[in-house]
Design a protein around this motif. Sequence first.
Motif, PDB file in Angstrom:
ATOM      1  N   ASP A  66      35.356   3.742 -73.933  1.00 16.43           N
ATOM      2  CA  ASP A  66      35.264   4.802 -72.931  1.00 16.43           C
ATOM      3  C   ASP A  66      35.429   6.183 -73.530  1.00 16.43           C
ATOM      4  N   GLY A  76      31.599   0.220 -71.234  1.00 18.80           N
ATOM      5  CA  GLY A  76      32.384   1.301 -70.662  1.00 18.80           C
ATOM      6  C   GLY A  76      31.468   2.474 -70.390  1.00 18.80           C
ATOM      7  N   ASN A  77      32.046   3.589 -69.998  1.00 15.59           N
ATOM      8  CA  ASN A  77      31.181   4.713 -69.642  1.00 15.59           C
ATOM      9  C   ASN A  77      30.453   5.290 -70.856  1.00 15.59           C
ATOM     10  N   THR A  86      25.248   8.345 -72.386  1.00 11.32           N
ATOM     11  CA  THR A  86      26.515   9.079 -72.357  1.00 11.32           C
ATOM     12  C   THR A  86      26.908   9.573 -73.738  1.00 11.32           C
ATOM     13  N   THR A  95      36.352  -2.904 -74.127  1.00 11.67           N
ATOM     14  CA  THR A  95      36.070  -1.623 -73.474  1.00 11.67           C
ATOM     15  C   THR A  95      35.849  -0.507 -74.485  1.00 11.67           C
ATOM     16  N   GLU A 115      34.640  12.429 -64.583  1.00  4.95           N
ATOM     17  CA  GLU A 115      33.252  12.176 -64.196  1.00  4.95           C
ATOM     18  C   GLU A 115      32.543  13.459 -63.750  1.00  4.95           C
ATOM     19  N   PRO A 164      27.236   2.012 -71.266  1.00  7.23           N
ATOM     20  CA  PRO A 164      26.988   1.237 -70.043  1.00  7.23           C
ATOM     21  C   PRO A 164      26.184  -0.039 -70.288  1.00  7.23           C
TER      22      PRO A 164
END
Length: 572
Positions: A514, A381-382, A494, A512, A519, A385
């Motif tokens: 996140d 996920g963000n 991140t 996942t 963004e 990554p």
Amino acid sequence: MKTPEELRSHRWLGVHDLRAFGHRSRLKQMGYDRADFAGKPVIAIVNTWSDINQCHAHLRMRAEEVKRGVWQAGGFPIELPAMSLSEPFVKPTTMLYRNFLAMEVEELLRSHPVDGAILLGGCDKTTPGLLMGAISMGLPALFVPAGPMLRGNWRGQVLGSGSDSWKYWDELRAGNITEEDWDEIESGIARSYGTCMTMGTAASMMAVAEALGFTLPNASSIPAADANHSRMATASGRRIVDMVWQDVTPETILSPEALHNAMVVHNAMGGSTNVIVHLIALARRAGLPLDLEAFDAVSREVPVLANVRPSGAYLMEDFWYAGGLRALMGNLREHLHMDSRTVADRTWNEILKGAEVYNADVIRGPDNPVFAGGATAVLYGNLAPDGAVMKPAAARSDLLRHRGPAIVFPNYDAMAKAVEDEGLEVTSDHVLVLQNAGPQGGPGMPEWGMLPIPRKLVRQGLRDMLRISDARMSGTSYGACILHVAPEAWVGGTLALAKTGDEIAVDVEARTLDLCVEEDELARRREAWRPPEPHYRRGWGAIFQDHIGQANEGCDFDILATRAPVPEPEIH
């Protein structure tokens, strides 16, 4: 079959020149006769014993027992000491030195008149370090695992190293046990030499070494204090001599199929998440592709069958009595490549013939797993990554899908102080986040990932909550801990952008992870982020910083994770 003249050691000892004269005369200086070594395979016994490595306290004895086997088979044993990475004592973390040990093993074997190697180890980083060095060198090598210690005991209760340390520390913090109780536990939790007897990194990696084909059958789970362990050491000494004559090198053992078998065993054992980092590094040393997706795919197919703490109830001594790894692998036949070759010169088809489980509660069958969902999950996920890992089998089930506000700590010291503060504004819904604990940030990616539950919540009875970091955690640890977040915070991943109050969402089934921040806001934070000053300006630490890879790459050095040839030493 090799001839004596084809032995690598012949270049040092067998030729007729002045330099060989010097080598032979120096061996005679140590009391050896030419008949002791002439025309015989020279076997290096790479020993990671030390006075401060509790897991390896018996390896002085085992080295002598290996020598006995080498002599019996017609070889010439030489013991070569190597760095001893004692997990509890080496700071800031043994992971800072795994690659150091791998380099030392490779160069010990390259620079000496050695034809084959016995690798003595077992404490967490020694197994991968020894194997990585031997794989890169390419000589016949056989691993002798140190074996687990005996079960712990406190007032009639069985104690497991690591797992019960964390458990009873929280009980002490909560005021449920006394300091006297705690002192008694300290004296009863580790009762013999040998590695952790829970399914920590040591037990997991020794099992993986066997599944890869680098040990004699059923060697990995013999308790260190058991006489079977001594006999295994001597049998290994005999076998390595034959391996030299037969030229059974790591290249003939390691294959994509062997790696698959190792991942199957890792999952069925409920093994340590650290195995993922180490096995990727081992594969890359052999020039074989392996990534996080492969682990996740196997985990979805293979249930946890070993009922061993922290995922289960028993300990490695019980696992051995129940039949050991051979029995477990016998229950996994449909998932294994049965034709893979091992150092025993037998395939798994032959080795597992007649394998039997003697306690079906300790070693479960596929129809009665400890945990059906697999030992490990790889999340993306963000926030990660390049991936993050988790051991769902050791976590509270309701935390496998969770969304909550983050409490972010920039380093370990800040975290350790905050969780003891009764005034910390935290609830069971919060997500604890530790930054800057990865390969570069730790440095060395320490085992800080099982963040302590805040004291105020421990006193309320809470024993698990969601925790996220770029660190590792001990295989003996448990809980809803998401680890190995890549890229790490120190290099601008991140994770470095997360702030207290941000929402974090985790869904293990969907794989996942996140950070629930828009963004454009993340882009502003990324623009404002500045890289920290390096930890080291000189020495090993500086070399480590310059060459270390991320967790998803196995944390190996870029200059080592290659199959580029290295020339044999000149002898003049």
